[in-house]
Design an enzyme around this catalytic site. Structure first.
Site, PDB file in Angstrom:
ATOM      1  CG  ASP A  48     -11.163   5.402 -72.178  1.00  0.00           C
ATOM      2  OD1 ASP A  48     -11.592   4.470 -72.895  1.00  0.00           O
ATOM      3  OD2 ASP A  48     -10.425   6.296 -72.609  1.00  0.00           O
ATOM      4  CB  ILE A  49     -15.786   1.864 -72.844  1.00  0.00           C
ATOM      5  CG1 ILE A  49     -15.625   2.512 -74.205  1.00  0.00           C
ATOM      6  CG2 ILE A  49     -16.969   2.440 -72.077  1.00  0.00           C
ATOM      7  CD1 ILE A  49     -16.760   2.210 -75.168  1.00  0.00           C
TER       8      ILE A  49
ATOM      9  CG  ASN B 246      -3.515  13.580 -76.537  1.00  0.00           C
ATOM     10  OD1 ASN B 246      -2.493  13.892 -75.971  1.00  0.00           O
ATOM     11  ND2 ASN B 246      -4.025  12.363 -76.456  1.00  0.00           N
TER      12      ASN B 246
ATOM     13  CG  HIS C  32      -0.706  10.488 -80.243  1.00  0.00           C
ATOM     14  ND1 HIS C  32      -0.406   9.537 -81.177  1.00  0.00           N
ATOM     15  CD2 HIS C  32       0.466  11.080 -79.916  1.00  0.00           C
ATOM     16  CE1 HIS C  32       0.896   9.535 -81.399  1.00  0.00           C
ATOM     17  NE2 HIS C  32       1.448  10.466 -80.649  1.00  0.00           N
ATOM     18  CD  GLN C  33      -8.569  16.289 -80.231  1.00  0.00           C
ATOM     19  OE1 GLN C  33      -7.850  17.079 -80.815  1.00  0.00           O
ATOM     20  NE2 GLN C  33      -9.711  16.642 -79.672  1.00  0.00           N
ATOM     21  CD  GLU C  34      -7.180   8.082 -82.424  1.00  0.00           C
ATOM     22  OE1 GLU C  34      -8.040   7.745 -83.266  1.00  0.00           O
ATOM     23  OE2 GLU C  34      -5.977   8.197 -82.692  1.00  0.00           O
TER      24      GLU C  34
ATOM     25  CG  HIS D  59     -11.028  13.837 -74.513  1.00  0.00           C
ATOM     26  ND1 HIS D  59     -11.070  14.217 -75.844  1.00  0.00           N
ATOM     27  CD2 HIS D  59     -10.255  12.726 -74.482  1.00  0.00           C
ATOM     28  CE1 HIS D  59     -10.365  13.380 -76.577  1.00  0.00           C
ATOM     29  NE2 HIS D  59      -9.855  12.463 -75.768  1.00  0.00           N
TER      30      HIS D  59
ATOM     31  CG  HIS E 111      -7.081  10.712 -71.710  1.00  0.00           C
ATOM     32  ND1 HIS E 111      -7.722   9.570 -72.137  1.00  0.00           N
ATOM     33  CD2 HIS E 111      -6.971  11.514 -72.792  1.00  0.00           C
ATOM     34  CE1 HIS E 111      -7.988   9.677 -73.425  1.00  0.00           C
ATOM     35  NE2 HIS E 111      -7.541  10.856 -73.846  1.00  0.00           N
TER      36      HIS E 111
END
Length: 134
Positions: free
Chosen positions: A31-32, A83, A89-91, A96, A98
């Site tokens: 994750d960046i 999520n 809280h899924q962006e 995916h 985490h």
């Protein structure tokens, strides 16, 4: 693949990533904008916004790969998170997982767990409802 999906663009190689793992079905990359050092995203290559949008055969590697990454990271404490939807809280609208190392109280995932009291009869009704739809 979805044309406007950032993760689909990463899968296609249109956007660079720091790949940790790749197979025919799965891609994992750092994750960046990590919550902690080693925060990794594990995604199916099949596009779908929510877990229920992905055929089961495209989900088979996600948890085993998350486990392998957690072990390889050396994290003693970590969260595996997935999520579904904005309220959850899924962006990014691509399924995916985490893998988030939790090295101390300040870094990593912070959550609240507001438990509720529910009557056993209501829970039993829910069990029957879920079972009937599976």
């Amino acid at each position: 693949m979805a044309a406007n999906c950032i993760f689909c663009k990463i899968i296609k190689g249109d956007i660079p990533s720091m790949k940790v793992f790749e197979s025919d079905k799965t891609l994992a990359f750092l994750d960046i904008n990590p919550l902690s050092y080693g925060h990794t995203l594990i995604i199916p290559k099949h596009h779908g916004a929510k877990l229920t949008d992905i055929p089961e055969e495209h989900l088979t590697e996600l948890l085993p790969i998350a486990s392998r990454i957690a072990k390889a990271s050396g994290a003693a404490n970590y969260n595996i998170l997935q999520n579904n939807g904005r309220l959850a809280h899924q962006e990014v609208d691509h399924v995916h997982l985490h893998m988030i190392p939790k090295p101390n109280e300040q870094e990593g995932l912070g959550i609240q767990w507001p438990q509720q009291q529910v009557e056993k009869e209501r829970l039993q009704k829910l069990v029957e409802e879920i079972k009937s739809k599976m």
